[in-house]
Design an enzyme around this catalytic site. Structure first.
Site, PDB file in Angstrom:
ATOM      1  N   SER A 218      -6.857 -12.856   0.974  1.00 33.07           N
ATOM      2  CA  SER A 218      -5.477 -12.480   1.285  1.00 33.07           C
ATOM      3  C   SER A 218      -4.695 -12.184   0.019  1.00 33.07           C
ATOM      4  O   SER A 218      -5.038 -12.637  -1.069  1.00 33.07           O
ATOM      5  CB  SER A 218      -4.783 -13.613   2.040  1.00 33.07           C
ATOM      6  OG  SER A 218      -5.450 -13.915   3.231  1.00 33.07           O
ATOM      7  N   ALA A 220      -0.923 -12.777  -1.794  1.00 32.81           N
ATOM      8  CA  ALA A 220       0.016 -13.899  -1.782  1.00 32.81           C
ATOM      9  C   ALA A 220       1.087 -13.689  -0.720  1.00 32.81           C
ATOM     10  O   ALA A 220       1.550 -12.563  -0.503  1.00 32.81           O
ATOM     11  CB  ALA A 220       0.670 -14.033  -3.149  1.00 32.81           C
ATOM     12  N   SER A 223       2.850 -17.767  -2.624  1.00 34.49           N
ATOM     13  CA  SER A 223       2.344 -18.232  -3.916  1.00 34.49           C
ATOM     14  C   SER A 223       2.499 -17.146  -4.982  1.00 34.49           C
ATOM     15  O   SER A 223       2.777 -15.990  -4.667  1.00 34.49           O
ATOM     16  CB  SER A 223       0.869 -18.621  -3.789  1.00 34.49           C
ATOM     17  OG  SER A 223       0.078 -17.470  -3.539  1.00 34.49           O
ATOM     18  N   THR A 227      -5.904 -14.318  -4.003  1.00 31.62           N
ATOM     19  CA  THR A 227      -7.158 -13.857  -4.611  1.00 31.62           C
ATOM     20  C   THR A 227      -7.202 -12.339  -4.685  1.00 31.62           C
ATOM     21  O   THR A 227      -7.619 -11.764  -5.702  1.00 31.62           O
ATOM     22  CB  THR A 227      -8.359 -14.393  -3.822  1.00 31.62           C
ATOM     23  OG1 THR A 227      -8.379 -15.819  -3.917  1.00 31.62           O
ATOM     24  CG2 THR A 227      -9.661 -13.849  -4.376  1.00 31.62           C
ATOM     25  N   ASP A 280       4.440 -25.928   9.150  1.00 28.24           N
ATOM     26  CA  ASP A 280       3.099 -25.978   8.586  1.00 28.24           C
ATOM     27  C   ASP A 280       2.190 -26.623   9.619  1.00 28.24           C
ATOM     28  O   ASP A 280       1.755 -27.755   9.479  1.00 28.24           O
ATOM     29  CB  ASP A 280       3.105 -26.768   7.278  1.00 28.24           C
ATOM     30  CG  ASP A 280       1.888 -26.452   6.421  1.00 28.24           C
ATOM     31  OD1 ASP A 280       1.137 -25.538   6.784  1.00 28.24           O
ATOM     32  OD2 ASP A 280       1.702 -27.131   5.400  1.00 28.24           O
ATOM     33  N   SER A 288      -5.945 -19.658  11.562  1.00 25.82           N
ATOM     34  CA  SER A 288      -5.790 -18.655  10.505  1.00 25.82           C
ATOM     35  C   SER A 288      -7.047 -18.567   9.653  1.00 25.82           C
ATOM     36  O   SER A 288      -7.598 -17.485   9.423  1.00 25.82           O
ATOM     37  CB  SER A 288      -4.580 -19.010   9.636  1.00 25.82           C
ATOM     38  OG  SER A 288      -4.541 -18.228   8.465  1.00 25.82           O
ATOM     39  N   LYS A 312      -0.381 -28.321  -0.949  1.00 26.45           N
ATOM     40  CA  LYS A 312      -0.089 -28.062   0.465  1.00 26.45           C
ATOM     41  C   LYS A 312      -0.473 -29.270   1.316  1.00 26.45           C
ATOM     42  O   LYS A 312       0.251 -29.654   2.245  1.00 26.45           O
ATOM     43  CB  LYS A 312      -0.849 -26.820   0.936  1.00 26.45           C
ATOM     44  CG  LYS A 312      -0.577 -26.464   2.385  1.00 26.45           C
ATOM     45  CD  LYS A 312      -1.356 -25.242   2.830  1.00 26.45           C
ATOM     46  CE  LYS A 312      -0.846 -23.987   2.179  1.00 26.45           C
ATOM     47  NZ  LYS A 312      -1.494 -22.769   2.723  1.00 26.45           N
TER      48      LYS A 312
END
Length: 515
Positions: A218, A220, A223, A227, A280, A288, A312
């Site tokens: 994915s 960001a 963040s 990657t 969250d 996901s 997290k």
């Protein structure tokens, strides 16, 4: 007897043509949600009784969408004969030159009845999740309606069966890869740890050892770098399905952006609304992660769960609960899954931000003396787990195997080959503006706040500015003196550097020193 005069015949009038308007592209990014803009004095608004924020159906010659209505009460953004379309609405309708659009009230969505049921405690079936996720991907649900769905599923309100159904529904709505191999490995990090860019290293080691690893990643969302953002500073990541297959067939693996291939397309849509709500949900997180693995054709997956007070996942108990949920759903959809609960107490490596993290990755792959030891060891730990779950070796033999592949240059050569197959290897850039942040006193680094550090890197421009972020000069446990370098902010503009510096000055606890 008096007779009435005959009434003259009146020809029946043809039905009135519905009002039509000419589309105008406004260039407004509303992300996934289609938005249309009508003038308050538009005959369409008067005839249909439309109000602001209504959900309306917009019909073209060959396509139609359900969109959220905004009403223009002043100004000349659109003309009397026009309807304004956001970028999402324009792309979905793709109107031809000269085409005119019609409008009507949208029919209530069946999927929203399922959402309302879940709000009141109903257990949803796989077909009901299919309907909800299908409507989300098709743009038929507004962000408000998606938020209602997310809230209804949060707080432990989803059973294991429901999480499995949601995962499958997310796979059903996108593309899915299949491979002629009994074992296809993958890895995923739950996140929340700046600089933890192990994927390019792990993919290079695993494929150098002969495993098949078609890695999709994915960009960001919250963040300083995903990657895909980091790898994109070194090679192309926006490959389609055919190009991805070509690279994997040639090199055994790839490092590509999943969003370019429409794999589990509901995932990013749900995450963006979830982040806005600051929810969250464990069930949403499991769906996901695993929907993307299943869509990529993976059979064996290693999950890295960094755990720490500003990661997290905050506690060991929370990590174990999440791992159990991942394993149950993974088993239900046919994935073999191994979890690693790792130290998430501080950032990994030196760089935080796409290009800065890429420099760390290259240093590790090239076995350079200045390569961050913590990133190297973390990548080797995960690579050994991938080798084990992939069936190549166990225990110490797996660790020895991955160490050798990195040390003797095989991983670096494989990384270069994968990058060449994806479009060529290039050197990550360096930011034009840099500013050191130094210690105000002597002391020992007691803690580093992952969240505040990530926020500073984002204010400096990461991830959209690829060379922006920060370079970390210390780690927990280091003893430092007054004036010693803590970190260096990197930015592509003076304004972004100033924003980041102001944030750092207002949050001295980013790096906490104790005597």
């Amino acid at each position: 007897m008096k007779t009435l005069a005959p009434v003259p015949a009146v020809a029946a009038s043809a039905p009135a043509e519905p009002f039509t308007l000419r589309p105008r592209r406004l260039g407004i990014d509303t992300h996934h949600e289609p938005v249309v803009v009508l003038r308050a004095d538009s005959p369409v608004c008067r005839a249909e009784g439309f109000e602001a924020h209504a959900r309306i159906e917009v019909l073209g010659v060959s396509r139609s969408i359900v969109a959220t209505l905004n009403i223009l009460t002043a100004g000349d953004l659109i003309g009397p004969d026009e309807v304004g379309l956001s970028e999402s609405a324009w792309r979905r309708l793709d109107p031809a030159a000269g085409e005119r659009l019609r409008f009507r009230h949208a029919q209530p969505s069946d999927s929203m009845s399922h959402v309302r049921g879940k709000i009141y405690g109903a257990h949803l079936s796989e077909n009901q999740f299919d309907a909800i996720i299908g409507d989300i991907v098709a743009g038929r649900l507004s962000n408000v309606e998606i938020a209602a769905f997310l809230a209804a599923c949060a707080g432990g309100r989803m059973s294991t069966a429901e999480v499995t159904s949601l995962t499958r529904a997310m796979v059903h709505t996108g593309s899915r890869m299949s491979w002629p191999h009994a074992v296809v490995v993958d890895k995923h990090c739950i996140g929340g740890l700046p600089g933890n860019r192990t994927t390019p290293i792990v993919v290079s080691i695993a494929t150098a050892l002969g495993l098949v690893m078609p890695k999709t990643s994915s960009r960001a969302i919250t963040s300083p770098a995903g990657t895909a953002d980091t790898v994109e500073t070194m090679t192309r990541v926006d490959l389609g399905l055919d190009d991805m297959r070509r690279v994997v067939e040639a090199e055994g693996g790839c490092m590509v952006w999943g969003g370019a291939m429409n794999m589990s397309p509901a995932d990013d849509l749900l995450i963006r609304v979830e982040r806005t709500l600051d929810l969250d949900s464990e069930g949403q997180l499991v769906a996901s992660v695993l929907s993307k693995k299943a869509a990529a054709g993976s059979t064996h997956v290693v999950i890295d769960i960094p755990t720490g007070p500003t990661a997290k996942v905050r506690s060991h108990a929370e990590a174990q609960s999440l791992l159990r949920a991942l394993q149950l759903t993974g088993h239900a959809i046919g994935l073999q899954l191994h979890g690693l609960v790792t130290d998430g107490g501080q950032p990994v490596g030196r760089g935080v931000g796409p290009a800065l993290e890429a420099h760390d990755v290259l240093a590790v792959l090239q076995n350079r003396a200045e390569a961050p030891a913590d990133l190297r060891q973390r990548a080797l730990l995960i690579a050994a787990a991938v080798v084990e779950i992939g069936g190549l070796a166990e225990g110490q033999a797996a660790h020895d195997m991955v160490h050798a592949a990195l040390a003797d240059g095989r991983a670096w050569r494989k990384f270069q080959a994968i990058c060449q197959a994806q479009g060529g290897l290039r050197e990550p850039g360096v930011a034009a503006y840099r500013h050191p942040v130094e210690a105000s006193r002597d002391g020992r680094v007691a803690s580093i706040d992952n969240r505040l550090l990530a926020r500073a890197a984002k204010l400096a421009g990461a991830p959209h500015a690829k060379t922006a972020g920060l370079w970390l000069g210390v780690h927990v446990g280091d003893r430092i003196g007054h004036g010693q370098l803590l970190f260096v902010l990197h930015a592509e503009s003076r304004g972004e550097l100033d924003y980041a510096l102001d944030f750092v000055h207002r949050h001295p606890g980013i790096i906490h020193l104790e005597s």
